[in-house]
Design an enzyme around this catalytic site. Sequence first.
Site, PDB file in Angstrom:
ATOM      1  N   ASP A 218       0.935  -1.307   0.177  1.00  0.00           N
ATOM      2  CA  ASP A 218      -0.024   0.051   0.118  1.00  0.00           C
ATOM      3  C   ASP A 218       0.819   1.208   0.105  1.00  0.00           C
ATOM      4  OD1 ASP A 218      -2.785   0.831   0.362  1.00  0.00           O
ATOM      5  OD2 ASP A 218      -2.123   1.899   2.042  1.00  0.00           O
ATOM      6  N   GLU A 278       1.852  -0.250  -4.763  1.00  0.00           N
ATOM      7  CA  GLU A 278       1.065   0.719  -5.395  1.00  0.00           C
ATOM      8  C   GLU A 278       1.905   1.960  -4.982  1.00  0.00           C
ATOM      9  OE1 GLU A 278      -2.948   2.798  -4.011  1.00  0.00           O
ATOM     10  OE2 GLU A 278      -1.685   2.398  -2.433  1.00  0.00           O
TER      11      GLU A 278
END
Length: 563
Positions: A218, A278
């Site tokens: 993330d 990401e």
Amino acid sequence: MTSDTTVTQKIELPTREDETWWRQAAVYQIYPRSFADLNGDGIGDLRGIASRVPYLAELGIDAVWLSPFYPSALADGGYDVADYRDVDSRIGTLDDFDELVDALHAANIRVVVDIVPNHSSDQHAWFQAALAAGRGSAERARYIFREGGGERGELPPSDWESMFGGSAWTRVADGQWYLHTFATEQPDFNWDNREVRDDFLTTLRFWADRGVDGFRVDVAHLLVKDLPETLPSRMELDAMDAASGSHPLMDRDEVHDVYAEWRALFDTYDPPRTAVAEAHVSTPERRARYASALGLGQAFNFDLMGADFDAAQFRAIVTENLAQADLTGSSSTWVFSNHDATRHATRYGLPPARGTGQKAGTAWMLAGAPAGEIDLAGGVRRARAATMFLLGLPGSAYLYQGEELGLHEVGVIPGSRRQDPAYLRCADTGAWSFDGLGRDGCRVPLPWRSEGASFGFGPGESHLPQPAWFAQYSVEAEDADPDSTLNLYRHALALRHRLQSAEHLEWIETAARDVLHYRRPNGWEIVTNFGADAVALPSGRIVLATGPVTDTLPGETTVWLAP
Ligand code: GLC
Ligand code: CA
């Protein structure tokens, strides 16, 4: 091992031991709270997912990526993690997790879990300890605490805004302030702190030891920060070069030291664990660093998410990203939908003025077109054509639960039922608001059956309300219809294993401006007509079509031609 005298038959599917399985995998993202609810409390659970392994196997995906299922107060849909090495009791137990991994592996489906390293939940034991221990303590040094401005420290240390609106700083009882890039309940870790680094290595080892095959990382670009004594203002920050590698808050070169350590750990496993970043960075060159084999190995490319349904845009994006993949040695990634974006069937149904890419790069967040303005059938038609274009490309395809049903975004959810902080915090601040509605509309629990309390999601109500029109998109309804989007995905994913070959393609020039035609090294061809009018159909054996095809290729249609 085979002896020289034994000739083994080469099988088509990579086996679990194949180190390169991730390079051209179809990875299916599951948002656990909204997939399948076995015990009827309205929240999807791990045993619900396990009960759907036959569905996943029939769909034909190679891996699942599980969004966070860790204990969480759900200030940000689980991306506020209170304990990185456990399962939220509403979602299941570690035993349930082990059983799920076994069931998926038995079906030859690999498992990727989400790691959220930029911030924890404010409920995390370390943050609670930081609050209790007070200023200057070792406990506070794991997070980013500062004294405030103004005469009595009553002003935030800087005017920075959180991604969800409002100040990025929150004051604690003794007067210090802590930094949170996202919601108040998501304090940012201090990645200069060795304990933080070691704890994440422990977490990665914990899941890798449990048989997890890979990790989705993330906001991988945000971890390492360099905050000078005098903090720059928001305007000063905006004026800084985000691609320099020395921006105070993002994409700093030193973040790759963290991932080099992770890679060393991943490579102690056989096969090595994989990871995908990401990373919202400013250039393909900056993104390539995250995809390095010395780092995470792969990075999401969101470019198609921000593009119009347009041949020239698609071609430019594909060409550029394949060139990048060649340079890094990683494989390309392709994404149309995820838990942060308006579903692509809906984006492609928005009227042109608000289009799918009028504001390239932000269009994927648009959620707020008034219902009557969305061309529902056209959106699904274009989504099918675009997705079948994507599934033929070299590289990994990341698919989001429900897109295999051609599901639309749910636009109408009462404000009182919405959960996304991007909605809740932005309603009054007007900051980064995902167009005002937030991300709940793509997180509504899946319809498995055409009727029943929650369309078969579970025996009871679902935690986000489902609209009546979900009935026609249910797995049950689409299963029975040979032309459904579900059956199209199944057919494509089965063929994809034969289509995938060396990670290249050759563009075949066509006379029609709106048509893209490419050939893979083993002779498979993909043709997409992005325009409205029919064009001549290239010769070849059609094995897949996203709509009716006669002697011409109709508008907004893709065909696959097998050699
Ligand atoms: C990522 C996640 C998003 C989350 C944010 C903060 O962008 O995909 O859902 O809100 O990080 O963790
Ligand atoms: Ca449940």
